[in-house]
Design an enzyme around this catalytic site. Sequence first.
Site, PDB file in Angstrom:
ATOM      1  N   SER A 292       0.829  -1.195   0.000  1.00  0.00           N
ATOM      2  CA  SER A 292       0.000   0.000   0.000  1.00  0.00           C
ATOM      3  C   SER A 292       0.872   1.257   0.000  1.00  0.00           C
ATOM      4  O   SER A 292       1.637   1.474  -0.929  1.00  0.00           O
ATOM      5  CB  SER A 292      -0.960  -0.044   1.195  1.00  0.00           C
ATOM      6  OG  SER A 292      -1.960   0.945   1.082  1.00  0.00           O
TER       7      SER A 292
ATOM      8  N   ASP B 183     -10.154  -4.017  -4.692  1.00  0.00           N
ATOM      9  CA  ASP B 183      -9.387  -2.956  -4.042  1.00  0.00           C
ATOM     10  C   ASP B 183      -9.555  -1.656  -4.827  1.00  0.00           C
ATOM     11  O   ASP B 183      -9.330  -1.642  -6.041  1.00  0.00           O
ATOM     12  CB  ASP B 183      -7.909  -3.362  -4.008  1.00  0.00           C
ATOM     13  CG  ASP B 183      -7.012  -2.377  -3.283  1.00  0.00           C
ATOM     14  OD1 ASP B 183      -7.484  -1.306  -2.869  1.00  0.00           O
ATOM     15  OD2 ASP B 183      -5.814  -2.695  -3.142  1.00  0.00           O
TER      16      ASP B 183
ATOM     17  N   HIS C 258      -7.911  -5.146  -0.414  1.00  0.00           N
ATOM     18  CA  HIS C 258      -6.759  -4.449   0.121  1.00  0.00           C
ATOM     19  C   HIS C 258      -6.446  -4.992   1.518  1.00  0.00           C
ATOM     20  O   HIS C 258      -7.336  -5.442   2.238  1.00  0.00           O
ATOM     21  CB  HIS C 258      -7.057  -2.947   0.206  1.00  0.00           C
ATOM     22  CG  HIS C 258      -5.848  -2.099   0.372  1.00  0.00           C
ATOM     23  ND1 HIS C 258      -5.011  -1.772  -0.673  1.00  0.00           N
ATOM     24  CD2 HIS C 258      -5.317  -1.498   1.471  1.00  0.00           C
ATOM     25  CE1 HIS C 258      -4.031  -1.015  -0.229  1.00  0.00           C
ATOM     26  NE2 HIS C 258      -4.192  -0.830   1.074  1.00  0.00           N
TER      27      HIS C 258
END
Length: 322
Positions: free
Chosen positions: A168, A264, A294
Amino acid sequence: FRRAGRSEMAAAPVPEMAEILKLVAEQDLPPWETYPHAEARRLSIERNAYWNEGNPPVARVEDLLLDTPPRRVPVRLYVPEGAPANGPAIIYLHGGGWVICSLDTHDGVCRRLANASGMRVISIDYVMAPEHPFPEPLDDCVNAVRAIHAEAWRFGADPERLAVGGDSAGANLSLAVLLRLRDEGGPKLKAAALIYGVYADDHGTQSHQDWGDGDYLLSTATMKWFWDAYVPDRADRTNPYAAPLHARDLSGLPPLYLSAAELDPLKDDTVAIVPKLEAAGVSVDYHLWEGVTHACIMFSRMLPQADGQITEIAAFLKERLA
């Protein structure tokens, strides 16, 4: 968990992921952006404690400090059983939107990555926004990588066999680190793993429309909150070190592993940057993880696919750092 009107009606969570989403929904937790930043950071550690219960052992875990003026950067070293002296090492940058999470929230990921790869993992405790906005977290990461390269003996690592990786916001920082090292004289790293990364301040993508409503752990609203904290000056949001998707030149980077999670809002960030990297001559190994959201790499406790993903990443890095 799928609302009518999504463009990808065939996409759905795998059963284990659906159970995780159900568990989270039942807790009815307020979204991150409803808290003060420091309180959200504290709660991120508390909320992720469940996912780190029963983490696998490694041969040695050690907390260290790197002297990287203007401050000392804390790091955590994971040494798996049988790791060779002066062997390769992975420098890990945790996710959390540059605002939340910590060494502790990603402890399980780092332990599993160390064991799966047989290599040392060095997790970096960089400063967080908004107290430290762009480029301070990135500066910490760049300085830490340089210090680890210069003092590899402290970690039992080979300075010529280092990789960087993260999930991320950690993937964003990892790619930005590579660009900074390329532009500022090194050192050169051998490879990188970029896990469902955020590469631009673009919330109008199809994946944001499909998966950004909050039902799939990460929402578009939360991402906007993260960007406002990390890069409060909107003029900086096209800076390639903040948003690598805006980079005019992505050449000269080491081999990259890139992944995206199917459910995501950030999926299209990876989909967009892969062809740009390939056009720049970068070797890219791209993987779409189907049926997961995610943050999925953190859910090994309930999600077998998480360990499968870590094994996949470890195999890529092990081959490149051999």
